[in-house]
Design an enzyme around this catalytic site. Sequence first.
Site, short mmCIF file in Angstrom:
data_model
loop_
_atom_site.label_atom_id
_atom_site.label_comp_id
_atom_site.label_asym_id
_atom_site.label_seq_id
_atom_site.Cartn_x
_atom_site.Cartn_y
_atom_site.Cartn_z
N ARG A 97 1.25 -0.89 0.01
CA ARG A 97 -0.37 0.01 -0.38
C ARG A 97 0.82 1.55 -0.26
O ARG A 97 1.96 1.23 1.18
CB ARG A 97 -0.92 0.00 1.03
CG ARG A 97 -1.80 1.05 0.87
CD ARG A 97 -2.73 1.61 2.22
NE ARG A 97 -3.31 2.14 2.76
CZ ARG A 97 -3.24 3.28 3.95
NH1 ARG A 97 -2.79 2.93 4.73
NH2 ARG A 97 -3.94 4.22 3.82
N HIS A 141 -2.65 11.38 1.07
CA HIS A 141 -2.04 10.42 2.52
C HIS A 141 -1.16 12.02 3.02
O HIS A 141 -0.14 11.70 2.94
CB HIS A 141 -1.13 9.55 2.54
CG HIS A 141 -0.76 9.16 3.81
ND1 HIS A 141 -1.09 7.80 4.10
CD2 HIS A 141 -0.77 9.18 4.68
CE1 HIS A 141 -0.76 7.27 5.56
NE2 HIS A 141 -0.48 8.56 5.75
N GLU A 186 -7.13 8.29 6.73
CA GLU A 186 -7.74 8.55 8.18
C GLU A 186 -8.13 10.64 7.67
O GLU A 186 -7.57 11.38 7.58
CB GLU A 186 -6.30 8.89 8.86
CG GLU A 186 -5.87 7.35 9.03
CD GLU A 186 -4.98 7.21 10.23
OE1 GLU A 186 -4.42 7.91 10.57
OE2 GLU A 186 -4.34 6.00 9.84
N ASN A 314 -7.72 1.28 10.21
CA ASN A 314 -6.90 1.52 10.23
C ASN A 314 -7.04 1.90 11.74
O ASN A 314 -7.06 2.64 11.98
CB ASN A 314 -5.65 3.31 10.26
CG ASN A 314 -5.81 2.83 8.55
OD1 ASN A 314 -5.91 1.90 8.20
ND2 ASN A 314 -5.06 4.10 8.15
N TYR A 316 -5.42 0.81 15.43
CA TYR A 316 -3.64 1.29 16.79
C TYR A 316 -4.45 1.35 18.80
O TYR A 316 -3.32 0.67 19.11
CB TYR A 316 -3.54 2.75 16.32
CG TYR A 316 -2.38 3.15 14.77
CD1 TYR A 316 -0.79 2.09 15.35
CD2 TYR A 316 -3.00 3.37 14.11
CE1 TYR A 316 -0.43 2.23 13.54
CE2 TYR A 316 -2.46 3.54 12.54
CZ TYR A 316 -1.04 2.70 12.84
OH TYR A 316 -0.42 2.53 11.57
N GLU A 380 -3.77 -0.23 7.80
CA GLU A 380 -3.23 -0.17 9.16
C GLU A 380 -2.82 -0.62 10.01
O GLU A 380 -3.66 -0.54 10.59
CB GLU A 380 -2.73 1.16 8.77
CG GLU A 380 -2.05 2.07 7.87
CD GLU A 380 -1.58 3.94 8.28
OE1 GLU A 380 -1.56 3.88 9.39
OE2 GLU A 380 -2.10 4.56 6.99
O1 IFM Z 1 2.60 7.43 10.46
C1 IFM Z 1 0.91 7.27 10.67
C2 IFM Z 1 0.22 7.51 9.22
O2 IFM Z 1 0.71 8.40 8.57
C3 IFM Z 1 -1.38 7.54 9.46
N1 IFM Z 1 -1.72 6.14 10.15
C4 IFM Z 1 -1.07 6.32 11.30
C5 IFM Z 1 0.16 6.27 12.11
C6 IFM Z 1 1.01 6.06 12.76
O3 IFM Z 1 1.28 7.15 13.13
#
Ligand code: IFM
Length: 474
Positions: A97, A141, A186, A314, A316, A380
């Site tokens: 990606r 992005h 995002e 994505n 986290y 992600e």
């Molecule tokens: O590095 C970033 C990415 O550009 C977008 N998503 C979160 C990642 C980690 O912060």
Amino acid sequence: MTTEATHPTVDRPRPQPEAATTAPAFPSGFLWGAATSAYQIEGAVREDGRGVSIWDTFCRTPGSVRNGDTGDVAADHYHRYEQDVALMAELGLGAYRLSIAWPRIQPDGRGPANPRGLDFYRALVDRLLDHGIEPWVTLYHWDLPQPLEDAGGWPHRDTAARFADYAELVYAALRDRVRWWTTLNEPGCSAFLGYGSGRHAPGVRDHAAALRAVHHLLLGHGLAVAAMRAHSPAAEIGITLDPAPITARSAAAADLDAARRIDGMKNRIFLDPLLRGAYPDDVLDEIARVAGLAHLRPGDDAVIAAPLDMLGINYYRRYVVGAGEPGPEPSPYPGAGDVVFLPQGKPQMANGWEIDATGLRDILLTVHRSYPAVPLFVTENGAAFDDRLGPDGRVSDPDRVGYLDGHFRALHEALGEGVDLRGYFVWSLLDNFEWGEGYSQRFGIVYVDYPTQRRVPKDSAHWYQAVIARNGLA
Ligand code: IFM
């Protein structure tokens, strides 16, 4: 309503999967990939006719980026892409990606395509295809051409139309070799960090502007989908969001309301217009209060809700929130200045984000259960740790291996619950420029020794290679 914010029980007991007697295996055809983005790895910011982006400008604004770091060189991928693709092939990646730098294609954000910009991406994509790696292209992005910001940026409606023009140019040039397309990465970060808290480029702190940006990002996505489909209906087109499970600290009304508000601005403000055709009522009330509704025009909803071939998620972290007092820093989110984000005492990544693999399963289940069916991909997921190149030439990163293992088990659970999950991209292939944190955080499964630009696959890369080879965990 979409997340735990709507379920006032905290630490609700969950059905536990039976103890696994065999190692989790993934469905045949499950796509294993890695992700990066243009500004974070390419460097070469002044080459081959590339224009200036808002991140070039932001990096030069004193105090904006840790250590005054910039993406000028980054991981020098622009010059080393062949070596990087060879490394991907060695790892056995099924997909890569990448994102296209808008200022390489349209240095001013409008007008004809810069052929040298397209040439770079054609060469990269061809190299991927030579190695049997499926290219996944993200059109945006975060690197808006600076001239478009000077003309008003995402809070300005015209930027949506400019984005659709740009998307069509890139699509026309690459559609013969790229099947999978993502419009935005995002959009919440572009809007709320870029124009709300000002922690990201262009560094604006204005909640009304942030809400207008949300709408024009969504509109730009919808217009781009229409332009690309009009060109040729064959592509698989989607968008990547970063929804998160939002958990209220307690069942007290004020905490539940704090969770509703964050859920509204982080999740539902994007998911609902895209997948249900309208902003949720409570979010719309907040938009009206903060920004007015003049920027929402008849017909926009239908454009934004163009059917999607896939949705990128994505993930986290989980957010545990409660009602509190406004802090010293402006909240990215309108109407949420009083919301406090509470630590749960879990292990943290190097940037302080708490690690919670169950949140990945939860957000996949929430999207699956609360919205019309759409194939999902985790576009992600990954972690920054304090990685070091050892004297033996190895980068030992057991924390990242543990992190990935936990999150892969969460994926497997989600699949077991019937989630239509088709693939996973680790963030990130390479250590890279982590936006406001500069190079202080390493998210890569491949270590980049910045002074020499040498690539060293970390232990996690070798571990991931084995997962991909067996399509499952050990
Ligand atoms: O590095 C970033 C990415 O550009 C977008 N998503 C979160 C990642 C980690 O912060």
